[in-house]
Motif scaffolding. Structure first.
Motif, PDB file in Angstrom:
ATOM      1  N   UNK A   1     -37.713  38.179 -36.920  1.00  0.00           N
ATOM      2  CA  UNK A   1     -38.134  38.276 -35.526  1.00  0.00           C
ATOM      3  C   UNK A   1     -37.471  37.181 -34.694  1.00  0.00           C
ATOM      4  N   UNK A   2     -37.646  37.266 -33.375  1.00  0.00           N
ATOM      5  CA  UNK A   2     -37.083  36.264 -32.478  1.00  0.00           C
ATOM      6  C   UNK A   2     -37.703  34.885 -32.733  1.00  0.00           C
ATOM      7  N   UNK A   3     -39.016  34.851 -32.968  1.00  0.00           N
ATOM      8  CA  UNK A   3     -39.687  33.585 -33.197  1.00  0.00           C
ATOM      9  C   UNK A   3     -39.207  32.926 -34.486  1.00  0.00           C
ATOM     10  N   UNK A   4     -38.958  33.718 -35.524  1.00  0.00           N
ATOM     11  CA  UNK A   4     -38.443  33.161 -36.783  1.00  0.00           C
ATOM     12  C   UNK A   4     -37.049  32.572 -36.590  1.00  0.00           C
ATOM     13  N   UNK A   5     -36.235  33.242 -35.778  1.00  0.00           N
ATOM     14  CA  UNK A   5     -34.919  32.681 -35.455  1.00  0.00           C
ATOM     15  C   UNK A   5     -35.076  31.325 -34.763  1.00  0.00           C
ATOM     16  N   UNK A   6     -35.959  31.260 -33.785  1.00  0.00           N
ATOM     17  CA  UNK A   6     -36.155  30.027 -33.022  1.00  0.00           C
ATOM     18  C   UNK A   6     -36.642  28.897 -33.922  1.00  0.00           C
ATOM     19  N   UNK A   7     -37.527  29.210 -34.864  1.00  0.00           N
ATOM     20  CA  UNK A   7     -38.023  28.182 -35.794  1.00  0.00           C
ATOM     21  C   UNK A   7     -36.889  27.605 -36.639  1.00  0.00           C
ATOM     22  N   UNK A   8     -35.992  28.465 -37.106  1.00  0.00           N
ATOM     23  CA  UNK A   8     -34.843  28.001 -37.896  1.00  0.00           C
ATOM     24  C   UNK A   8     -33.908  27.166 -37.034  1.00  0.00           C
TER      25      UNK A   8
END
Length: 248
Positions: A37-44
């Motif tokens: 998801x977009x949020x998982x990308x941002x966390x990485x």
């Protein structure tokens, strides 16, 4: 026109930040697995670049940040969009959404339009039925007995057909809308049943309509059913006779 417009809106490239649910990567990408998801990308990215990144990154910005994480020696990073129509592994409209889902408003506007259409159809058919019954009663006393009986038979068939149409619409859409509402309000997680409901339950209305509007299909189905039952009875009698002879 409304249905065509509604179906093409999620495919517009300018609205991908609203309708793209995530990305999936080729197997040589070990950093991300399955759907991301977009949020998982941002966390990485925050773990790699620091916490200065915004929360509202676009998919284009995510793509550029991802490319900057790897050198050319790593090779091309294969990726594929997980779109609005492919969120559950099948190409279907996304009906099950949460309140924090970016597509929440779009989905529920569509569901409310479907509910309103179902109610309007039911009201219109009930008005037709009431008008037909009143007309039949007025004409019943003005006609000969045989003609009156024929008209009564036609009115009864019309009443049954309209009742079936109303019931199939309500039985198909009202429970489905309740499931969507329960999923949105976190009463139940209906995600595992999304494919089954969308593929098997929703088309029931379209499948039954030809049998309601035209008696030909219904008669053929009834004939086939009678043929199967008679065949099973015949086979059962033969088996019983063989068993009786073997017992002797």
């Amino acid at each position: 026109i409304y249905a065509a417009t509604l179906s093409f809106i999620p495919l517009a490239d300018g609205l991908k930040d609203f309708f793209v649910n995530g990305l999936s990567y080729s197997r040589n990408m070990n950093l991300f697995l399955a759907a991301v998801s977009k949020q998982n990308h941002i966390n990485v990215f925050r773990a790699y670049y620091g916490n200065r990144l915004r929360e509202d990154l676009s998919w284009d910005e995510i793509g550029r940040l991802l490319n900057d994480m790897f050198t050319d020696n790593y090779g091309e990073i294969g990726r594929k969009k997980i779109h609005f129509y492919g969120n559950a592994g099948v190409c279907l409209f996304k009906y099950f959404v949460k309140t924090n889902d970016p597509q929440f408003l779009f989905v529920w506007i569509n569901l409310m339009v479907n509910l309103a259409s179902t109610c309007v159809i039911a009201i219109c058919y009930m008005m037709i039925l009431m008008f037909a019954n009143r007309t039949a009663k007025r004409l019943h006393g003005m006609m000969a007995t045989n003609d009156g009986n024929v008209r009564d038979s036609r009115a009864e068939r019309l009443q049954k057909s309209i009742t079936r149409i109303i019931l199939t619409n309500l039985v198909c859409w009202v429970p489905f809308l309740l499931i969507c509402l329960c999923h949105t309000l976190d009463v139940v997680d209906a995600t595992p049943f999304y494919s089954i409901i969308s593929i098997l339950v929703l088309p029931i209305n379209s499948v039954t309509n030809p049998m309601i509007y035209d008696d030909f299909i219904l008669k053929k189905v009834n004939t086939l059913f009678v043929f199967v039952v008679d065949g099973m009875r015949y086979v059962g009698k033969k088996i019983s006779l063989l068993c009786y002879k073997n017992c002797e």
